[in-house]
Motif scaffolding. Sequence first.
Motif, PDB file in Angstrom:
ATOM      1  N   TYR A 212      60.924  78.181  -2.242  1.00  0.00           N
ATOM      2  CA  TYR A 212      60.197  76.993  -1.795  1.00  0.00           C
ATOM      3  C   TYR A 212      60.988  76.300  -0.686  1.00  0.00           C
ATOM      4  CZ  TYR A 212      56.830  77.127  -5.642  1.00  0.00           C
ATOM      5  OH  TYR A 212      55.821  77.485  -6.503  1.00  0.00           O
TER       6      TYR A 212
ATOM      7  N   LYS B 244      61.702  72.734   0.684  1.00  0.00           N
ATOM      8  CA  LYS B 244      61.643  71.365   0.161  1.00  0.00           C
ATOM      9  C   LYS B 244      62.030  70.374   1.248  1.00  0.00           C
ATOM     10  CE  LYS B 244      62.969  72.961  -4.459  1.00  0.00           C
ATOM     11  NZ  LYS B 244      63.922  72.809  -5.587  1.00  0.00           N
TER      12      LYS B 244
ATOM     13  N   THR C  77      55.732  65.222  -4.982  1.00  0.00           N
ATOM     14  CA  THR C  77      56.192  64.371  -6.080  1.00  0.00           C
ATOM     15  C   THR C  77      56.751  63.075  -5.541  1.00  0.00           C
ATOM     16  OG1 THR C  77      56.800  66.377  -7.307  1.00  0.00           O
ATOM     17  CG2 THR C  77      57.700  64.293  -8.103  1.00  0.00           C
TER      18      THR C  77
ATOM     19  N   ARG D 171      53.609  71.247  -4.299  1.00  0.00           N
ATOM     20  CA  ARG D 171      53.812  70.029  -5.093  1.00  0.00           C
ATOM     21  C   ARG D 171      54.310  68.898  -4.211  1.00  0.00           C
ATOM     22  NH1 ARG D 171      56.006  74.134  -8.407  1.00  0.00           N
ATOM     23  NH2 ARG D 171      58.104  73.683  -7.609  1.00  0.00           N
TER      24      ARG D 171
ATOM     25  N   ASP E 196      58.625  63.930  -2.346  1.00  0.00           N
ATOM     26  CA  ASP E 196      59.294  65.222  -2.211  1.00  0.00           C
ATOM     27  C   ASP E 196      58.226  66.310  -2.206  1.00  0.00           C
ATOM     28  OD1 ASP E 196      61.795  63.995  -2.268  1.00  0.00           O
ATOM     29  OD2 ASP E 196      61.874  64.073  -4.455  1.00  0.00           O
ATOM     30  N   LEU E 197      58.194  67.131  -1.147  1.00  0.00           N
ATOM     31  CA  LEU E 197      57.192  68.175  -1.017  1.00  0.00           C
ATOM     32  C   LEU E 197      57.857  69.542  -1.129  1.00  0.00           C
ATOM     33  CD1 LEU E 197      54.193  68.799  -0.421  1.00  0.00           C
ATOM     34  CD2 LEU E 197      54.805  68.950   1.996  1.00  0.00           C
ATOM     35  N   GLU E 198      57.274  70.409  -1.927  1.00  0.00           N
ATOM     36  CA  GLU E 198      57.749  71.769  -2.107  1.00  0.00           C
ATOM     37  C   GLU E 198      56.625  72.731  -1.715  1.00  0.00           C
ATOM     38  OE1 GLU E 198      59.219  72.398  -6.010  1.00  0.00           O
ATOM     39  OE2 GLU E 198      60.666  70.765  -5.947  1.00  0.00           O
TER      40      GLU E 198
ATOM     41  N   LYS F 138      61.376  65.864   2.447  1.00  0.00           N
ATOM     42  CA  LYS F 138      60.909  64.527   2.066  1.00  0.00           C
ATOM     43  C   LYS F 138      60.046  63.955   3.195  1.00  0.00           C
ATOM     44  CE  LYS F 138      65.137  63.650  -0.596  1.00  0.00           C
ATOM     45  NZ  LYS F 138      64.514  63.711  -1.923  1.00  0.00           N
TER      46      LYS F 138
END
Length: 225
Positions: free
Chosen positions: A64, A66, A219, A217, A110-112, A68
Amino acid sequence: MPNPGQELSSIDFESMLGGPLVAVVKAQAQAAMSSVNFIKEVGFKKKPADQQDSESFETEEPIYVKFKYWKETKPYEPAVPANPGDSAASPPIPSSPLIPASPAEYQQHDLEVPILTMLPIPFIRMEETTIDFNAKINSVEYQSTDTNFKINASLEAKAGWLWGSAKLKVSTSYQRKTSQGSEVNRTYSMAVHIKAVQDEMPAGMERILGILEDGIRATPNNVTA
């Protein structure tokens, strides 16, 4: 004289034409394995060295990306009167004090994202193969005749009182030489043209990417601004 038909029939077309076609099939197989290795190396985490199996295609979880980012959770609201007055009334009713403006609110998320959904996956396909074969046969027959004729003559004469003598010598030679044969020049050339294109993604890979996209995701965390 050589027969061009027999000359061409002696050529091993099976090897000359089959060889490039076999090479194209092997190239297609190598391209497919390159796609598999790309997906394994780039899209998934590697197993520990003591658990790796060269004959197995099992992999760990996908990789992933990741990062922000800030997302607006509440828009900016300008200042407005708490109780607007009626300007049509006589006398006009004054409005009440203003409600202060409300600033916009942002929250950090937070994006994955699976890395395979962000990269173009190579799927190379050999679309067209053209084989050009040219044969050039030049046949020449020749015959030559060489003739050589030579004659030599000499005359000797003697004379005295009331008598005389003469002597004549003649020698000849004749040579004739004939040669014949044939000469054949053969020239062969072959050119192979291959057109490779980016193939459509296999149905199974599309479904895998669809599953990975569902796994994206976002979050929120406790950081606000």
